[in-house]
Design a protein around this motif. Sequence first.
Motif, short mmCIF file in Angstrom:
data_model
loop_
_atom_site.label_atom_id
_atom_site.label_comp_id
_atom_site.label_asym_id
_atom_site.label_seq_id
_atom_site.Cartn_x
_atom_site.Cartn_y
_atom_site.Cartn_z
N MET A 1 0.82 -1.19 0.00
CA MET A 1 0.00 0.00 0.00
C MET A 1 0.87 1.26 0.00
O MET A 1 0.53 2.24 -0.65
CB MET A 1 -0.93 -0.04 1.21
CG MET A 1 -1.86 1.12 1.31
SD MET A 1 -3.03 1.04 -0.04
CE MET A 1 -3.94 2.50 0.24
N ARG A 2 1.97 1.22 0.74
CA ARG A 2 2.80 2.43 0.80
C ARG A 2 3.46 2.72 -0.54
O ARG A 2 3.74 3.88 -0.84
CB ARG A 2 3.82 2.33 1.91
CG ARG A 2 4.89 1.31 1.65
CD ARG A 2 5.89 1.29 2.77
NE ARG A 2 6.84 0.24 2.51
CZ ARG A 2 7.46 -0.44 3.43
NH1 ARG A 2 7.24 -0.17 4.68
NH2 ARG A 2 8.30 -1.38 3.11
N TYR A 3 3.69 1.70 -1.36
CA TYR A 3 4.27 1.94 -2.68
C TYR A 3 3.25 2.59 -3.61
O TYR A 3 3.61 3.40 -4.46
CB TYR A 3 4.81 0.66 -3.29
CG TYR A 3 6.02 0.13 -2.58
CD1 TYR A 3 7.18 0.89 -2.50
CD2 TYR A 3 6.01 -1.11 -1.96
CE1 TYR A 3 8.31 0.42 -1.83
CE2 TYR A 3 7.12 -1.59 -1.29
CZ TYR A 3 8.26 -0.82 -1.23
OH TYR A 3 9.37 -1.28 -0.57
N ILE A 4 2.00 2.23 -3.46
CA ILE A 4 0.95 2.83 -4.29
C ILE A 4 0.79 4.30 -3.94
O ILE A 4 0.69 5.16 -4.82
CB ILE A 4 -0.38 2.07 -4.11
CG1 ILE A 4 -0.24 0.65 -4.65
CG2 ILE A 4 -1.52 2.82 -4.80
CD1 ILE A 4 -1.42 -0.24 -4.35
N VAL A 5 0.79 4.61 -2.65
CA VAL A 5 0.68 6.00 -2.21
C VAL A 5 1.91 6.79 -2.64
O VAL A 5 1.81 7.93 -3.10
CB VAL A 5 0.47 6.08 -0.69
CG1 VAL A 5 0.52 7.50 -0.19
CG2 VAL A 5 -0.85 5.42 -0.31
N THR A 6 3.08 6.19 -2.53
CA THR A 6 4.32 6.85 -2.95
C THR A 6 4.30 7.11 -4.46
O THR A 6 4.70 8.18 -4.92
CB THR A 6 5.54 5.99 -2.59
OG1 THR A 6 5.52 5.73 -1.19
CG2 THR A 6 6.83 6.68 -2.97
N LEU A 7 3.82 6.15 -5.23
CA LEU A 7 3.73 6.33 -6.68
C LEU A 7 2.74 7.44 -7.02
O LEU A 7 3.01 8.27 -7.90
CB LEU A 7 3.31 5.02 -7.34
CG LEU A 7 3.24 5.03 -8.86
CD1 LEU A 7 4.61 5.32 -9.46
CD2 LEU A 7 2.70 3.70 -9.36
N PHE A 8 1.61 7.48 -6.34
CA PHE A 8 0.61 8.53 -6.57
C PHE A 8 1.20 9.92 -6.31
O PHE A 8 1.10 10.81 -7.14
CB PHE A 8 -0.62 8.31 -5.69
CG PHE A 8 -1.59 9.46 -5.71
CD1 PHE A 8 -2.40 9.67 -6.80
CD2 PHE A 8 -1.66 10.34 -4.64
CE1 PHE A 8 -3.28 10.74 -6.83
CE2 PHE A 8 -2.54 11.41 -4.66
CZ PHE A 8 -3.35 11.60 -5.76
N TRP A 9 1.85 10.09 -5.16
CA TRP A 9 2.39 11.39 -4.80
C TRP A 9 3.58 11.77 -5.69
O TRP A 9 3.77 12.94 -6.01
CB TRP A 9 2.77 11.44 -3.33
CG TRP A 9 1.57 11.68 -2.48
CD1 TRP A 9 0.95 10.78 -1.68
CD2 TRP A 9 0.82 12.89 -2.38
NE1 TRP A 9 -0.13 11.36 -1.10
CE2 TRP A 9 -0.24 12.65 -1.50
CE3 TRP A 9 0.94 14.15 -2.95
CZ2 TRP A 9 -1.17 13.63 -1.17
CZ3 TRP A 9 0.01 15.13 -2.62
CH2 TRP A 9 -1.03 14.86 -1.74
N SER A 10 4.38 10.80 -6.07
CA SER A 10 5.50 11.13 -6.95
C SER A 10 5.00 11.56 -8.33
O SER A 10 5.59 12.46 -8.94
CB SER A 10 6.47 9.96 -7.07
OG SER A 10 5.88 8.87 -7.73
N CYS A 11 3.93 10.95 -8.81
CA CYS A 11 3.34 11.38 -10.09
C CYS A 11 2.78 12.79 -9.96
O CYS A 11 2.95 13.62 -10.86
CB CYS A 11 2.24 10.43 -10.53
SG CYS A 11 2.84 8.85 -11.11
#
Length: 57
Positions: A1-11
Amino acid sequence: MRYIVTLFWSCLIGAVVSYVLSSMGSEPFNLTATIGLSVVFFVMVSVLGDGILKEDN
C-alpha cells in the motif's frame, strides 16, 4: 500500500514540477519527461525510505 501512495504522490509532484519548469522556460508541457521525473522521484523516495533512513530499534 505504501508503494501505491508513494507512486501517486511522486506522479503528482513530478507533474507539478514539470509544469512549473516548462512554464518558466516557455516550453510546451512534455508528458514523457513528466513520467520520467515521477519515476526518479519514486525510486529516490523508496530507496531513502526503505534503506537509508531505516529506524534502528
